[in-house]
Design an enzyme around this catalytic site. Structure first.
Site, PDB file in Angstrom:
ATOM      1  N   SER A 124       0.830  -1.205   0.000  1.00  0.00           N
ATOM      2  CA  SER A 124       0.000   0.000   0.000  1.00  0.00           C
ATOM      3  C   SER A 124       0.860   1.248   0.000  1.00  0.00           C
ATOM      4  CB  SER A 124      -0.891   0.008   1.249  1.00  0.00           C
ATOM      5  OG  SER A 124      -1.470   1.284   1.441  1.00  0.00           O
ATOM      6  N   TYR A 148      -1.726  -0.295  10.597  1.00  0.00           N
ATOM      7  CA  TYR A 148      -2.018  -0.964   9.311  1.00  0.00           C
ATOM      8  C   TYR A 148      -0.837  -0.799   8.357  1.00  0.00           C
ATOM      9  CZ  TYR A 148      -3.428  -1.216   4.484  1.00  0.00           C
ATOM     10  OH  TYR A 148      -3.459  -1.491   3.147  1.00  0.00           O
ATOM     11  N   LYS A 152       2.058  -3.595   6.625  1.00  0.00           N
ATOM     12  CA  LYS A 152       2.419  -3.726   5.210  1.00  0.00           C
ATOM     13  C   LYS A 152       3.935  -3.555   5.047  1.00  0.00           C
ATOM     14  CE  LYS A 152      -1.635  -4.421   3.335  1.00  0.00           C
ATOM     15  NZ  LYS A 152      -1.961  -5.701   2.667  1.00  0.00           N
TER      16      LYS A 152
HETATM   17  C1  WQD Z   1      -9.273  10.109   0.401  1.00  0.00           C
HETATM   18  C2  WQD Z   1      -9.460  11.615   0.565  1.00  0.00           C
HETATM   19  C3  WQD Z   1      -9.733  12.292   2.846  1.00  0.00           C
HETATM   20  C4  WQD Z   1     -13.603  10.254   3.399  1.00  0.00           C
HETATM   21  C5  WQD Z   1      -6.840   5.107   2.634  1.00  0.00           C
HETATM   22  C6  WQD Z   1      -5.831   4.305   3.375  1.00  0.00           C
HETATM   23  C7  WQD Z   1      -4.888   3.647   2.409  1.00  0.00           C
HETATM   24  C8  WQD Z   1      -5.654   2.861   1.377  1.00  0.00           C
HETATM   25  C9  WQD Z   1      -6.699   3.721   0.694  1.00  0.00           C
HETATM   26  C10 WQD Z   1      -5.552   0.555   2.066  1.00  0.00           C
HETATM   27  C11 WQD Z   1      -8.695  12.186   1.750  1.00  0.00           C
HETATM   28  C12 WQD Z   1     -11.009  12.564   2.050  1.00  0.00           C
HETATM   29  C13 WQD Z   1     -12.419  10.725   2.858  1.00  0.00           C
HETATM   30  C14 WQD Z   1     -14.612  11.165   3.775  1.00  0.00           C
HETATM   31  C15 WQD Z   1     -13.219  12.974   3.034  1.00  0.00           C
HETATM   32  N1  WQD Z   1      -6.252   1.714   1.965  1.00  0.00           N
HETATM   33  N2  WQD Z   1     -12.246  12.057   2.674  1.00  0.00           N
HETATM   34  N3  WQD Z   1     -14.389  12.502   3.577  1.00  0.00           N
HETATM   35  O1  WQD Z   1      -6.984   8.098   3.358  1.00  0.00           O
HETATM   36  O2  WQD Z   1      -6.090   8.446   1.004  1.00  0.00           O
HETATM   37  O3  WQD Z   1      -6.200   6.151   1.950  1.00  0.00           O
HETATM   38  O4  WQD Z   1      -7.519   4.267   1.728  1.00  0.00           O
HETATM   39  O5  WQD Z   1      -4.478   0.291   1.590  1.00  0.00           O
HETATM   40  O6  WQD Z   1      -4.052   2.777   3.147  1.00  0.00           O
HETATM   41  O7  WQD Z   1      -5.071   5.197   4.164  1.00  0.00           O
HETATM   42  O8  WQD Z   1      -8.299   7.295   1.330  1.00  0.00           O
HETATM   43  O9  WQD Z   1     -10.654   7.448   0.701  1.00  0.00           O
HETATM   44  O10 WQD Z   1     -10.043   7.534   3.159  1.00  0.00           O
HETATM   45  O11 WQD Z   1      -9.522   9.496   1.671  1.00  0.00           O
HETATM   46  O12 WQD Z   1     -13.040  14.194   2.862  1.00  0.00           O
HETATM   47  O13 WQD Z   1     -15.717  10.789   4.287  1.00  0.00           O
HETATM   48  O14 WQD Z   1     -10.847  11.873   0.836  1.00  0.00           O
HETATM   49  O15 WQD Z   1      -9.453  13.352   3.753  1.00  0.00           O
HETATM   50  O16 WQD Z   1      -8.244  13.482   1.385  1.00  0.00           O
HETATM   51  P1  WQD Z   1      -6.851   7.617   1.966  1.00  0.00           P
HETATM   52  P2  WQD Z   1      -9.709   7.891   1.754  1.00  0.00           P
END
Ligand code: WQD
Length: 352
Positions: A124, A148, A152
């Site tokens: 990841s 997490y 990885k």
């Molecule tokens: C994306 C953007 C949030 C939800 C995570 C894990 C990573 C991988 C993918 C496993 C960010 C914003 C999100 C919401 C928001 N998983 N957001 N409101 O955090 O980049 O990555 O998922 O491998 O390990 O860390 O993905 O989709 O949670 O967030 O504003 O309700 O959307 O702040 O900028 P992230 P995400």
């Protein structure tokens, strides 16, 4: 000869199984169904017309895992099984270390015992930690900032040590950026437990009216519009990246990490406006404070995968949103696990 797919009933796993079967591989699937549904595997069979054997067990179940290698000629492993919720990993780290790391060690020990030394591992972009240097290349400093991500990172290190101990190991470490979207059929997709942590499944739940409004975590980042920028990649592109990595490890040895992303970043607001444009659904939102642990910008330099695997993401953000919406609108409650299997006769082995 078969490819063992651990976590094959999951979001990435089920899409990867479709690509493997369509490419002519025989597969065997292992999944403990802790964060997935066996229904997804029935749909893999529906989409491909191919049958395969599925074992609903945990990697930590050593006797049953050994049975699989004893009863099948496994030529390579695609290792996707693992707990993956960042927030949850912070509150229950030992569950993540036991499931992700101990489970991987059992798998690697059995692979070694049966002389299977070819593996594609689901890593990841989280292993890069809060690297603000974008685009991120594979030689960027590693530094996970949550349990997490550390699982990885540690599993990557274990596999590097395996290769040092026996250079015949052939290992591809695939560092996913942000997988979203769904199979074009609308029959496979992301089905998170409870309220989604990730952006796209949250947006699609708002779009079907299950959730009222999207909270946008912060608008004061140094980005195009202040909201977080990420490298979203279509899950089918990601699945095809596994196929390319499998082809490579079958003919080489060594350990290599590859970024699987598009190399293009999109902000949260850009994702919302794109989703609204291509689906016609309105996504009400409210800007709130930053989410702890979030960074402003994160997107990949995917050129190593292009150079060495011959893989490039093909699908754009419009298609990701259209396909995510088709999945959610045709499966408003995700996978409903009907009594699809008669587990009385053989709770270990279910032939799809
Ligand atoms: C994306 C953007 C949030 C939800 C995570 C894990 C990573 C991988 C993918 C496993 C960010 C914003 C999100 C919401 C928001 N998983 N957001 N409101 O955090 O980049 O990555 O998922 O491998 O390990 O860390 O993905 O989709 O949670 O967030 O504003 O309700 O959307 O702040 O900028 P992230 P995400």
């Amino acid at each position: 000869m078969a490819v063992l797919v651990t976590g094959g009933a999951g979001y990435i796993g089920s899409h990867t199984c479709v690509e493997l079967l369509n490419a002519g591989y025989d597969i065997v699937v292992v999944d403990n169904l802790s964060n997935s549904s066996a229904e997804s595997l029935l749909r893999v069979t529906e989409l491909t017309g191919k049958e395969f054997e599925f074992y609903p067990i945990s990697l930590n179940n050593r006797p049953d895992m050994e049975d699989i290698f004893r009863n099948h000629k496994i030529e390579a492993v695609i290792h996707l099984a693992g707990l993956k919720a960042v927030g949850e990993s912070v509150s229950v780290p030992l569950r993540y270390y036991h499931n992700n790391i101990s489970g991987s060690i059992v798998l690697f020990e059995i692979m070694h015992a049966y002389a299977v030394n070819k593996i594609v591992f689901s890593s990841s972009a989280t292993v890069y930690g809060s690297s603000e240097q974008v685009p991120i290349t594979e030689d960027a400093p590693l530094g996970a900032t949550n349990a997490y991500g550390r699982t990885k990172f540690m599993i990557e290190e274990i596999m590097r040590d395996l290769h040092v101990s026996d250079p015949t190991w052939s290992i591809a470490l695939l560092r996913y950026f942000n997988p979203i979207g769904a199979h074009e059929s609308g029959r496979l997709g992301e089905d998170p437990n409870g309220i989604p942590n990730n952006l796209m499944p949250y947006i699609t739940k708002v779009a079907i009216g299950e959730l009222q409004e999207l909270q946008i975590y912060g608008c004061d980042y140094e980005t195009v519009d202040g909201t977080g920028v990420r490298d979203y990649i279509h899950v089918v592109d990601l699945a095809q990246g596994h196929l390319k990595a499998l082809e490579k490890i079958m003919t080489t040895s060594g350990v290599e990490a590859y970024n699987l992303g598009t190399g293009q970043g999109y902000s949260v607001l850009e994702m919302v406006t794109t989703f609204e444009r291509v689906t016609g659904r309105r996504i009400p939102y409210r800007i709130t404070t930053r989410r702890p642990g979030d960074i402003g910008m994160c997107y990949s330099d995917p050129t190593k995968a292009e150079r060495e695997l011959g893989w490039v993401a093909q699908k754009g953000i419009d298609e990701m949103c259209i396909d995510a919406w088709r999945w959610q609108s045709s499966n408003p409650d995700g996978y409903q696990d009907e009594d699809t299997f008669d587990e009385v006769h053989n709770p270990k082995l279910i032939v799809m």
